[in-house]
Design an enzyme around this catalytic site. Structure first.
Site, PDB file in Angstrom:
ATOM      1  N   TYR A 146       0.805  -1.218   0.000  1.00  0.00           N
ATOM      2  CA  TYR A 146       0.000   0.000   0.000  1.00  0.00           C
ATOM      3  C   TYR A 146       0.838   1.267   0.000  1.00  0.00           C
ATOM      4  CZ  TYR A 146      -4.552  -2.194   0.790  1.00  0.00           C
ATOM      5  OH  TYR A 146      -5.716  -2.887   0.654  1.00  0.00           O
ATOM      6  N   LYS A 195       3.579 -15.468   3.019  1.00  0.00           N
ATOM      7  CA  LYS A 195       3.815 -16.245   1.803  1.00  0.00           C
ATOM      8  C   LYS A 195       5.313 -16.523   1.762  1.00  0.00           C
ATOM      9  CE  LYS A 195       2.408 -18.089  -2.083  1.00  0.00           C
ATOM     10  NZ  LYS A 195       1.518 -19.274  -2.128  1.00  0.00           N
ATOM     11  N   ASP A 227      -2.463 -18.575   1.132  1.00  0.00           N
ATOM     12  CA  ASP A 227      -3.444 -19.300   0.313  1.00  0.00           C
ATOM     13  C   ASP A 227      -4.134 -20.382   1.131  1.00  0.00           C
ATOM     14  OD1 ASP A 227      -0.946 -20.510   0.408  1.00  0.00           O
ATOM     15  OD2 ASP A 227      -0.932 -21.146  -1.692  1.00  0.00           O
ATOM     16  N   ASP A 251      -6.074  -7.185   4.141  1.00  0.00           N
ATOM     17  CA  ASP A 251      -7.210  -6.581   3.437  1.00  0.00           C
ATOM     18  C   ASP A 251      -8.101  -7.683   2.871  1.00  0.00           C
ATOM     19  OD1 ASP A 251      -8.781  -4.568   2.137  1.00  0.00           O
ATOM     20  OD2 ASP A 251      -7.754  -5.062   0.263  1.00  0.00           O
ATOM     21  N   ASP A 255     -11.920  -9.338   4.554  1.00  0.00           N
ATOM     22  CA  ASP A 255     -13.206  -9.376   3.837  1.00  0.00           C
ATOM     23  C   ASP A 255     -13.770 -10.794   3.830  1.00  0.00           C
ATOM     24  OD1 ASP A 255     -13.284  -6.676   3.208  1.00  0.00           O
ATOM     25  OD2 ASP A 255     -13.847  -7.034   1.119  1.00  0.00           O
TER      26      ASP A 255
END
Ligand code: IPM
Ligand code: MG
Length: 360
Positions: A146, A195, A227, A251, A255
Site C-alpha cells: 500500500y 507467503k 493461500d 485486506d 473481507d
C-alpha cells in the site's frame, strides 16, 4: 471523564450510521456521567466536493488533536461517481490511506465472529458453523504494497506498472507485539500468515515473529501460508484466534472472514498507533446504493464506538453496556434489512439507533 471525539461521517451511508453511533454514545455519556465533545471533519468524497481533495491538512490536524476518531465510511460507486474520474491520489480512498499514515495507525484490528442469533445468515454448512467462531485479524496497516514506491512507465512502447512490497524488521516487530498482546487477552493463540515459500518480505516477517514469540511463551504460535489460510477460513474458522498478517493479505482475508460471519453489517474495527489514540470504523463500506434511505445497519458503527471506549478511554463498563445493548436488541427480535430473518421485526437505521440507546 471528558472525551474529545472527531467524527468522519464520510460518504454513502456514513452520515446515517455515525448519527446513530452518536445517539448511543450520548446515552452512555448521560448514564455514566461523561462529557462527549463531537466535532465533524470531512474526508473522502464529501471533502472532494468541498475542497477538491479527499483530506485536507487542517482535517488531519483536527483529527490529531482529538482523543479518538469515529468514522462512518467513505467512497462511492466506482463505475458512476465523478470522484473516480479524478487522478488516483485525489480519489476518496486516498484520504483514508493518508489519515492512516499521518496518524501512524499501523495496527488494524478486525474482529469477526458468529452471532448466535444470526447463525442462520452464515453461508457455511451447518456442520462447520455449528462450532461457532470468534477471531480477530491483526492487520499491518501502514506498510507493504500500500505504501511502497509505485509507478507506471512505458518501455519500448510497452506499458509497465510497478508496486513495491517492503517491510523492515521494526515495522514487523511492532505489529507482532500488538498481535501477541491481544492474544493474551483472548485465547492465547496467534496464527501468523505470510507467503514465506515465495516472498523475501514474508521470510523476514516469519523470522521476526518467531523472535517476538520468545517473549510470549504462554501464547501458542503457528505459521500459515496465505493461500492455505484463505481455504481454512471457510473449512474450519473455529481454529483461529488471532490472525496476524501484513497489509494486503489482511485486506483480503478480513473481507473473507467478515463474509463467513454472514453479517458484515455487524463488524467493527479499530486502527491504533502506539499511544491510546485510535480510529474506529465499521468493517463494511459506504453502500451508496442504499444511502439516504434509512435502511442501513448502524450496529457495526455502534460497536466501533464501543471499541473506542474500551481501547482509547479504558471505559470497559461503558463498552460492555453498548455490546450488551446490541445482544439484547437481537434477542428482542429487531433486525435491519441486511440481517432480517423470519419472525423478526424489521426496523430502519434510526429506529435501530433508538432501540439500542433505550437499552443502555
Ligand atoms: C479496507 C478498504 C481499504 C483498504 C480501501 C478502501 C483503500 O478496503 O479498509 O479494507 O484496502 O485498506
Ligand atoms: Mg478492504
Amino acid at each position: 471523564m471528558e472525551l474529545n471525539i472527531v467524527c468522519i461521517p464520510g460518504d454513502g451511508i456514513g452520515p446515517e450510521i455515525v448519527a446513530e453511533a452518536k445517539k448511543v454514545l450520548n446515552k452512555v455519556a448521560s448514564k455514566y456521567g461523561h462529557v462527549m465533545n463531537f466535532k465533524d471533519i470531512l474526508m473522502g468524497g464529501a471533502s472532494i466536493d468541498v475542497h477538491g481533495v479527499p483530506l485536507t491538512d487542517e482535517a488531519i490536524a483536527q483529527a490529531k488533536a482529538a482523543d479518538a476518531v469515529l468514522m462512518g465510511s467513505i467512497g462511492g460507486d466506482t463505475n458512476t461517481s465523478p470522484w473516480y474520474k479524478l487522478p488516483p491520489q485525489n480519489r476518496p480512498e486516498a484520504g483514508l490511506l493518508k489519515i492512516r499514515k499521518a496518524l501512524n495507525l499501523f495496527a488494524n484490528l478486525r474482529p469477526a465472529y458468529l452471532y448466535e442469533e444470526l447463525a442462520a445468515a452464515c453461508p457455511l454448512k451447518e456442520e462447520i458453523s455449528k462450532a461457532g467462531f470468534d477471531m480477530l485479524i491483526m492487520r499491518e496497516l501502514t506498510g507493504g504494497l500500500y505504501f511502497g514506491e509505485r509507478k507506471t512507465v512505458e518501455e519500448n512502447g510497452v506499458r509497465k506498472a510497478i508496486d513495491t512490497l517492503t517491510y523492515d524488521e521494526n515495522e514487523i516487530r511492532r505489529i507482532a507485539i500488538k498481535g501477541f498482546e491481544i492474544a493474551r487477552k483472548r485465547r492465547h493463540k496467534v496464527t501468523s500468515v505470510d507467503k514465506a515459500n515465495v516472498l523475501d518480505s514474508s521470510r523476514l516477517w516469519r523470522a521476526v515473529v518467531n523472535e517476538v514469540a520468545k517473549d510470549y511463551p504462554d501464547v501458542e504460535l503457528e505459521h500459515m501460508l496465505v493461500d492455505n489460510c484463505a481455504m481454512q477460513l471457510v473449512k474450519d474458522p473455529a481454529q483461529f484466534d488471532v490472525i496476524l498478517t501484513e497489509n494486503m493479505f489482511g485486506d483480503i482475508l478480513s473481507d473473507e472472514a467478515s463474509m463467513v460471519t454472514g453479517s458484515i453489517g455487524m463488524l467493527s474495527s479499530a486502527s491504533l498507533n502506539d499511544t491510546k489514540f485510535g480510529l474506529y470504523e465499521p468493517s463494511h463500506g459506504s453502500a451508496p446504493d442504499i444511502a439516504g434511505k434509512d435502511i442501513a445497519n448502524p450496529i457495526a458503527t455502534v460497536l466501533s464506538a464501543a471499541m473506542m471506549l474500551r481501547y482509547t478511554f479504558d471505559l470497559d463498563k461503558e463498552a460492555d453496556a453498548i455490546e450488551n445493548a446490541v445482544k439484547q436488541v437481537l434477542k428482542d427480535g429487531y433486525r435491519t434489512g441486511d440481517i432480517m430473518s423470519e419472525g423478526c421485526v424489521k426496523v430502519g437505521c434510526r429506529q435501530m439507533g433508538d432501540l439500542l440507546a433505550e437499552r443502555i
